[in-house]
Design a protein around this motif. Structure first.
Motif, PDB file in Angstrom:
ATOM      1  N   GLY A  24       0.869  -1.184   0.000  1.00  0.00           N
ATOM      2  CA  GLY A  24       0.000   0.000   0.000  1.00  0.00           C
ATOM      3  C   GLY A  24       0.895   1.221   0.000  1.00  0.00           C
ATOM      4  N   ILE A  25       0.487   2.286  -0.688  1.00  0.00           N
ATOM      5  CA  ILE A  25       1.339   3.461  -0.793  1.00  0.00           C
ATOM      6  C   ILE A  25       0.535   4.732  -0.544  1.00  0.00           C
ATOM      7  CG2 ILE A  25       1.039   3.292  -3.312  1.00  0.00           C
ATOM      8  CD1 ILE A  25       3.933   5.052  -1.493  1.00  0.00           C
ATOM      9  N   VAL A  26       1.100   5.611   0.285  1.00  0.00           N
ATOM     10  CA  VAL A  26       0.501   6.930   0.507  1.00  0.00           C
ATOM     11  C   VAL A  26       1.580   7.969   0.206  1.00  0.00           C
ATOM     12  CG1 VAL A  26      -0.621   8.471   2.144  1.00  0.00           C
ATOM     13  CG2 VAL A  26      -0.937   5.999   2.358  1.00  0.00           C
ATOM     14  N   PHE A  27       1.341   8.807  -0.808  1.00  0.00           N
ATOM     15  CA  PHE A  27       2.290   9.877  -1.113  1.00  0.00           C
ATOM     16  C   PHE A  27       1.870  11.166  -0.418  1.00  0.00           C
ATOM     17  CE2 PHE A  27       2.547   7.104  -4.887  1.00  0.00           C
ATOM     18  CZ  PHE A  27       3.901   6.861  -4.902  1.00  0.00           C
ATOM     19  N   GLN A  28       2.769  12.152  -0.453  1.00  0.00           N
ATOM     20  CA  GLN A  28       2.440  13.439   0.170  1.00  0.00           C
ATOM     21  C   GLN A  28       1.237  14.089  -0.498  1.00  0.00           C
ATOM     22  OE1 GLN A  28       5.605  16.329   0.177  1.00  0.00           O
ATOM     23  NE2 GLN A  28       4.376  17.832   1.244  1.00  0.00           N
ATOM     24  N   ARG A  29       1.241  14.048  -1.841  1.00  0.00           N
ATOM     25  CA  ARG A  29       0.107  14.575  -2.580  1.00  0.00           C
ATOM     26  C   ARG A  29      -0.863  13.424  -2.796  1.00  0.00           C
ATOM     27  NH1 ARG A  29      -0.415  15.893  -7.724  1.00  0.00           N
ATOM     28  NH2 ARG A  29       1.663  15.192  -8.293  1.00  0.00           N
ATOM     29  N   ALA A  30      -2.136  13.651  -2.493  1.00  0.00           N
ATOM     30  CA  ALA A  30      -3.120  12.587  -2.608  1.00  0.00           C
ATOM     31  C   ALA A  30      -3.166  12.072  -4.040  1.00  0.00           C
ATOM     32  CB  ALA A  30      -4.489  13.088  -2.182  1.00  0.00           C
ATOM     33  N   ALA A  31      -3.071  10.740  -4.209  1.00  0.00           N
ATOM     34  CA  ALA A  31      -3.093  10.140  -5.545  1.00  0.00           C
ATOM     35  C   ALA A  31      -4.526   9.774  -5.894  1.00  0.00           C
ATOM     36  CB  ALA A  31      -2.182   8.909  -5.586  1.00  0.00           C
ATOM     37  N   LEU A  89       2.702  -1.221   4.404  1.00  0.00           N
ATOM     38  CA  LEU A  89       2.197   0.122   4.106  1.00  0.00           C
ATOM     39  C   LEU A  89       3.373   1.096   4.073  1.00  0.00           C
ATOM     40  CD1 LEU A  89      -0.356   1.854   3.679  1.00  0.00           C
ATOM     41  CD2 LEU A  89      -0.402   2.242   6.146  1.00  0.00           C
ATOM     42  N   MET A  90       3.558   1.745   2.917  1.00  0.00           N
ATOM     43  CA  MET A  90       4.658   2.693   2.751  1.00  0.00           C
ATOM     44  C   MET A  90       4.077   4.102   2.664  1.00  0.00           C
ATOM     45  SD  MET A  90       7.264   0.721   2.558  1.00  0.00           S
ATOM     46  CE  MET A  90       6.603  -0.718   3.375  1.00  0.00           C
ATOM     47  N   MET A  91       4.648   5.029   3.420  1.00  0.00           N
ATOM     48  CA  MET A  91       4.114   6.391   3.409  1.00  0.00           C
ATOM     49  C   MET A  91       5.223   7.417   3.221  1.00  0.00           C
ATOM     50  SD  MET A  91       1.011   6.271   6.081  1.00  0.00           S
ATOM     51  CE  MET A  91       1.820   5.572   7.482  1.00  0.00           C
ATOM     52  N   ASP A  92       5.054   8.273   2.234  1.00  0.00           N
ATOM     53  CA  ASP A  92       6.076   9.281   1.931  1.00  0.00           C
ATOM     54  C   ASP A  92       5.540  10.659   2.314  1.00  0.00           C
ATOM     55  OD1 ASP A  92       8.198  10.699   1.050  1.00  0.00           O
ATOM     56  OD2 ASP A  92       8.113  10.012  -1.034  1.00  0.00           O
ATOM     57  N   GLU A  93       5.937  11.121   3.496  1.00  0.00           N
ATOM     58  CA  GLU A  93       5.476  12.415   4.018  1.00  0.00           C
ATOM     59  C   GLU A  93       3.973  12.625   3.833  1.00  0.00           C
ATOM     60  OE1 GLU A  93       7.854  15.883   3.183  1.00  0.00           O
ATOM     61  OE2 GLU A  93       9.383  14.588   2.318  1.00  0.00           O
ATOM     62  N   PRO A  94       3.172  11.710   4.343  1.00  0.00           N
ATOM     63  CA  PRO A  94       1.737  11.789   4.052  1.00  0.00           C
ATOM     64  C   PRO A  94       1.083  13.050   4.607  1.00  0.00           C
ATOM     65  CG  PRO A  94       2.166  10.170   5.767  1.00  0.00           C
ATOM     66  CD  PRO A  94       3.492  10.591   5.236  1.00  0.00           C
ATOM     67  N   PHE A  95       1.648  13.598   5.685  1.00  0.00           N
ATOM     68  CA  PHE A  95       0.984  14.758   6.299  1.00  0.00           C
ATOM     69  C   PHE A  95       1.776  16.049   6.068  1.00  0.00           C
ATOM     70  CE2 PHE A  95       0.216  11.146   9.414  1.00  0.00           C
ATOM     71  CZ  PHE A  95      -0.825  10.653   8.662  1.00  0.00           C
ATOM     72  N   GLY A  96       2.767  15.969   5.165  1.00  0.00           N
ATOM     73  CA  GLY A  96       3.673  17.097   4.953  1.00  0.00           C
ATOM     74  C   GLY A  96       2.980  18.374   4.504  1.00  0.00           C
ATOM     75  N   ALA A  97       1.864  18.217   3.758  1.00  0.00           N
ATOM     76  CA  ALA A  97       1.219  19.409   3.198  1.00  0.00           C
ATOM     77  C   ALA A  97       0.095  19.925   4.100  1.00  0.00           C
ATOM     78  CB  ALA A  97       0.661  19.085   1.811  1.00  0.00           C
ATOM     79  N   LEU A  98      -0.071  19.326   5.277  1.00  0.00           N
ATOM     80  CA  LEU A  98      -1.203  19.706   6.133  1.00  0.00           C
ATOM     81  C   LEU A  98      -0.773  20.690   7.212  1.00  0.00           C
ATOM     82  CD1 LEU A  98      -2.746  16.141   6.610  1.00  0.00           C
ATOM     83  CD2 LEU A  98      -3.244  17.843   4.842  1.00  0.00           C
TER      84      LEU A  98
END
Lengths: 250, 250
Positions: free
Chosen positions: B78-85, B152-161
């Motif tokens: 599973g992948i979560v990027f900083q910008r919602a995909a 689950l891999m997450m790349d700065e998921p909350f960076g833009a918040l």
């Protein structure tokens, strides 16, 4: 007042104003009717010869639509090839750039000599005029697909087909609709110009014969028809875009 | 039992630049790892290797005893990027459903149920552009988890918040993972976030990207944001900050 009814009011106002301004121009300039006929004369000509006008309009529309349909078919297919097989682009681009930059009024007589007075030269002229804007926009749209979404699709092990339909094509739709706005009207212009050269039918032919016999009323009649066609095309595209991109206004 | 994710002498170069050099790291099943370090230290590159979005120049990487490529094909990532995909023309529900459509995985989780659980019950039919940044990111996380991947891999998921949303999302993610345990790797710039969420914090140093220190975080779970007001939390943050400064000065 909502935006939609405001917009329709604007169009309505224009339709009412055109004959008034036109008649004013006739009266104030004092030009002879065989140079600048008033709206009354032109509408009378349109009414008397309506079946003739309708026939030639049909011929022009047919040429424009067939040429345009092929242009879209090829432009979209080649755009997809470009995006998935960049080597095809490397090979074809120089050809396209050269063809695109030869003015189509130069190509038209050559086509007539080669293909005779069939519909083919007209189809090809329409094709040449509309193919490139559609190609350029669809390529740009397919390439503008969100990289983050593409990465998500890759991680989810999506196949090329899924990536195309769920990410690339939706991203291309706004670009494609923008191309229609320009190219669809362009297809009618191209069809009329193609008819100048050789045709025995169509609005272009009507213009040429009206000029030779000083029938200003016919010329203005054709102008009105062309204006209505262009505007309806434009409105059709705008309506289609609103429907396809409904979600943007939600 | 062998570790869930194993990195052995992992190195990656982009031309002259050594993005990662000799990374050795074992991540246990169900463990939460935070990767932190100055920009250019290769955090994201490391994550992209686990996702099979990059291939190593040398060294070995095993995920669940298999290659990342194979694990990806089995839809275990599973992948979560900083910008919602998210696809802009699809609703929240459709965007989450898309993960299931593409992977074809059967899970006890349903897109609708997951969005309810994520507090988005009233926003299922909203399009991404109608949602706030925090809501978009929750849809994004739901889309990344709905096929119940073990990794689950997450790349700065909350960076833009913003700060408050970020705190809320941190607590929220902690709870979600308590209910659905996963082996998680989080790339972050925020020390608070790392201490709040991680079992271990891996500090990376740049040029070449390498592991400079590993800090254990053993606060009991669930961790509420009140934890941040306790001195033990502050001390842990200080410890990580000092190690980061050492990296910077070295």
């Amino acid at each position: 007042m909502t935006n939609v009814s405001r917009e329709s009011m604007g169009y309505l106002l224009m339709i009412v104003s055109v004959p008034i301004i036109w008649q004013l121009a006739v009266t104030l300039s004092g030009l002879q009717p065989f140079i600048l006929p008033g709206p009354g004369i032109v509408f009378k000509t349109l009414g008397n010869e309506w079946s003739n006008f309708l026939y030639h309009t049909g011929v022009t529309m047919y040429g424009a639509i067939v040429g345009y349909a092929f242009a879209n078919l090829f432009a979209i297919s080649i755009a997809i090839l470009f995006v998935y097989m960049p080597s095809v682009q490397t090979f074809l681009m120089p050809w396209f750039i050269v063809i695109k930059n030869i003015p189509f009024v130069v190509i038209a007589p050559i086509l007539v000599i080669t293909l005779g007075t069939t519909n083919m030269p007209k189809f090809i002229v329409v094709f040449l005029v509309t193919f490139f804007p559609v190609l350029a926009n669809v390529v740009a749209g397919l390439r503008a697909a969100d990289q983050v979404l593409l990465d998500r699709m890759h991680v989810l092990n999506a196949n090329k087909w899924q990536i195309f339909w769920k990410v690339r094509w939706p991203s291309a739709i706004p670009y494609y609709m923008a191309a229609h706005e320009v190219a669809f009207t362009g297809s009618i212009i191209a069809a009329i110009v193609a008819e100048f050269f050789f045709s025995r039918t169509g609005l272009g032919y009507l213009i040429v014969t009206a000029m030779e016999s000083y029938r200003a009323d016919v010329l203005y009649g054709v102008t009105l028809i062309a204006a209505v066609l262009g505007l309806s095309n434009y409105l059709l595209v705008v309506w289609l875009r609103k429907r396809l991109l409904r979600w943007q206004d939600a | 039992m062998s570790p869930a994710i194993q990195l052995r002498q992992l190195s990656k170069s982009f031309g002259e630049i050594e993005a990662l050099k000799d990374i050795d790291l074992d991540i246990q099943e169900g463990e939460f790892i935070a990767l932190i370090g100055p920009s250019g230290c290769g955090k994201t590159t490391l994550l992209r290797h686990v996702l099979s979005l990059e291939t190593a120049s040398s060294g070995e990487i095993m995920v669940g005893g298999d290659t990342p490529e194979r694990v990806r094909r089995e839809n275990k990532l599973g992948i979560v990027f900083q910008r919602a995909a998210l696809v802009p023309s699809c609703t929240s529900l459709q965007n989450v459903q898309m993960t299931l459509d593409i992977t074809g995985v059967e899970t006890p989780l349903t897109p609708s149920g997951l969005l309810d659980e994520f507090g988005l019950g009233d926003f299922k039919d909203h399009y991404p552009h109608q949602l706030s940044g925090g809501m978009q990111q929750r849809v994004n996380i739901a889309a990344a988890m709905v096929h119940n991947p073990p990794f689950l891999m997450m790349d700065e998921p909350f960076g833009a918040l913003d700060e408050m949303t970020r705190e809320f999302m941190c607590e929220f993610l902690g709870e979600v993972l308590l209910d659905n345990p996963k082996t998680t790797v989080l790339v972050t710039h925020s020390i608070d976030e790392a201490v709040m969420l991680a079992d271990r914090i891996v500090i990376l140093a740049p040029r070449p990207g390498r592991i400079s220190a590993i800090v254990d975080v053993d606060f009991p779970r669930p961790r509420r944001r009140e934890l941040k007001t306790q001195s033990a939390f502050g001390e842990k943050v200080l410890e990580v900050r000092r190690l980061l400064y050492e990296v910077d000065e070295s």
